[in-house]
Scaffold this motif. Sequence first.
Motif, PDB file in Angstrom:
ATOM      1  N   ARG A   1      -8.122   2.360   4.529  1.00  0.00           N
ATOM      2  CA  ARG A   1      -6.879   2.271   5.442  1.00  0.00           C
ATOM      3  C   ARG A   1      -7.270   2.240   6.947  1.00  0.00           C
ATOM      4  O   ARG A   1      -6.894   1.441   8.125  1.00  0.00           O
ATOM      5  CB  ARG A   1      -5.750   3.101   5.091  1.00  0.00           C
ATOM      6  CG  ARG A   1      -4.957   2.766   3.884  1.00  0.00           C
ATOM      7  CD  ARG A   1      -3.694   3.329   3.809  1.00  0.00           C
ATOM      8  NE  ARG A   1      -3.931   4.865   3.817  1.00  0.00           N
ATOM      9  CZ  ARG A   1      -4.197   5.706   2.518  1.00  0.00           C
ATOM     10  NH1 ARG A   1      -4.171   4.972   1.399  1.00  0.00           N
ATOM     11  NH2 ARG A   1      -4.387   6.852   2.811  1.00  0.00           N
TER      12      ARG A   1
ATOM     13  N   ALA B   1      -3.360   2.401  -2.932  1.00  0.00           N
ATOM     14  CA  ALA B   1      -3.966   1.493  -2.086  1.00  0.00           C
ATOM     15  C   ALA B   1      -4.749   0.563  -2.700  1.00  0.00           C
ATOM     16  O   ALA B   1      -4.700  -0.839  -2.338  1.00  0.00           O
ATOM     17  CB  ALA B   1      -4.486   2.469  -0.920  1.00  0.00           C
TER      18      ALA B   1
ATOM     19  N   ALA C   1       0.865  -1.235   0.061  1.00  0.00           N
ATOM     20  CA  ALA C   1      -0.017  -0.063  -0.025  1.00  0.00           C
ATOM     21  C   ALA C   1       1.025   1.270  -0.049  1.00  0.00           C
ATOM     22  O   ALA C   1       0.488   2.367  -0.372  1.00  0.00           O
ATOM     23  CB  ALA C   1      -0.903  -0.017   1.041  1.00  0.00           C
TER      24      ALA C   1
ATOM     25  N   LEU D   1      -1.377   1.014   9.082  1.00  0.00           N
ATOM     26  CA  LEU D   1      -2.335   1.413   8.090  1.00  0.00           C
ATOM     27  C   LEU D   1      -2.956   2.832   8.785  1.00  0.00           C
ATOM     28  O   LEU D   1      -3.426   3.636   8.005  1.00  0.00           O
ATOM     29  CB  LEU D   1      -3.370   0.265   8.266  1.00  0.00           C
ATOM     30  CG  LEU D   1      -3.004  -1.152   7.486  1.00  0.00           C
ATOM     31  CD1 LEU D   1      -4.086  -1.934   7.585  1.00  0.00           C
ATOM     32  CD2 LEU D   1      -3.138  -0.518   5.887  1.00  0.00           C
TER      33      LEU D   1
END
Length: 258
Positions: free
Chosen positions: A106, A48, A43, A255
Motif C-alpha cells: 500500500r 489487501a 482493499a 492507500l
Amino acid sequence: MNTMTLWHLSGWEFAALAFAALLVGFSKTAVSGANTVSLAIFAAVLPARASTGVLLPVLIAGDVLAVLTYRRHAHWPTLWRLFPAVAAGVVVGTLFLVWADDGIVRISIGVILLLMAGVTLWRRRREEATEDAPDAVTTRAGRMKARSYGVLGGFTTMVANAGGPVMSMYLLSAGFRKLGFLGTSAFFFLIVNVSKVPFSAGLGLIDGRSLFLDAALVVFVVPGAFFGTWAVNRIDQKLFERLVIAATIVGGVQLLLR
C-alpha cells in the motif's frame, strides 16, 4: 489467499464492493484513473492481497466494454512502445508480491501515484496538450519516457491493479486528447490485465471462490460503463484532465492513510 473471508461479507460490505465495480465501469469509459477509488474500497473490505485477485476479473470486464466503445481511437504506435517495458514491470511486480506484505504494498503504490500526479501537474504548467495525434514516442526522450512509465505501470498494475493512474499520467503528458486517451488505454489494459491472470493465479490470488464473487460483481460494471459513455461527451478536455489527476491523488492518499 484467505478466500474464507469472501464468504463472510456483510450487506454493507457487498454494497461497497458493488459500488466499486460500478465505478470501474465508469472509469473505463469516462474518467480513467477513477478506479483507484475502487482499488481502495476493495482493499478496505477485503485483505489487501486477496483484493487484487478479486478486482482483476472485474477490471477485465470493464476493459472489454471500453474496447467495444473506443476501439477506433487507439494509438497503436504508443502501445507497441509500452508493452515490452510493461512486461518487465509485471515480472518485477510479481517478485515484489512474493516478498512484500500488505503494508509495504500500500505504501509503495500510494507514493508512486502521488509522485506521478505531481510530475504531471508540473508538466501541465509548462506545456499545453497538442490537438494532433501524439508523436512523443518517436523521439529519444519520448522513448525513454515510455519505457519508464511502462515499467512503473507494469509494476503497479501487478502489485495492486493500480497501473491506471500511472498510464493516465503518461498519456496526458504525451498530449493525448480525450477519445485517443480512452481508446489507447482501453486496449492497453485489456491486454495487460488478461496477461496478468496466470501470474495472479500462480500466486494464489485467483481461485474458484474469488471468481464466484466476481460473477456477482461484474453485473454492476455494465451500468457504470453505460453511464460513463453517456458522461464522457459532456465532459470538456480540461475538466477531463483535472478529474483524472484528482482521482489519482485521492487514490494515492487513501492507500497511504489506510
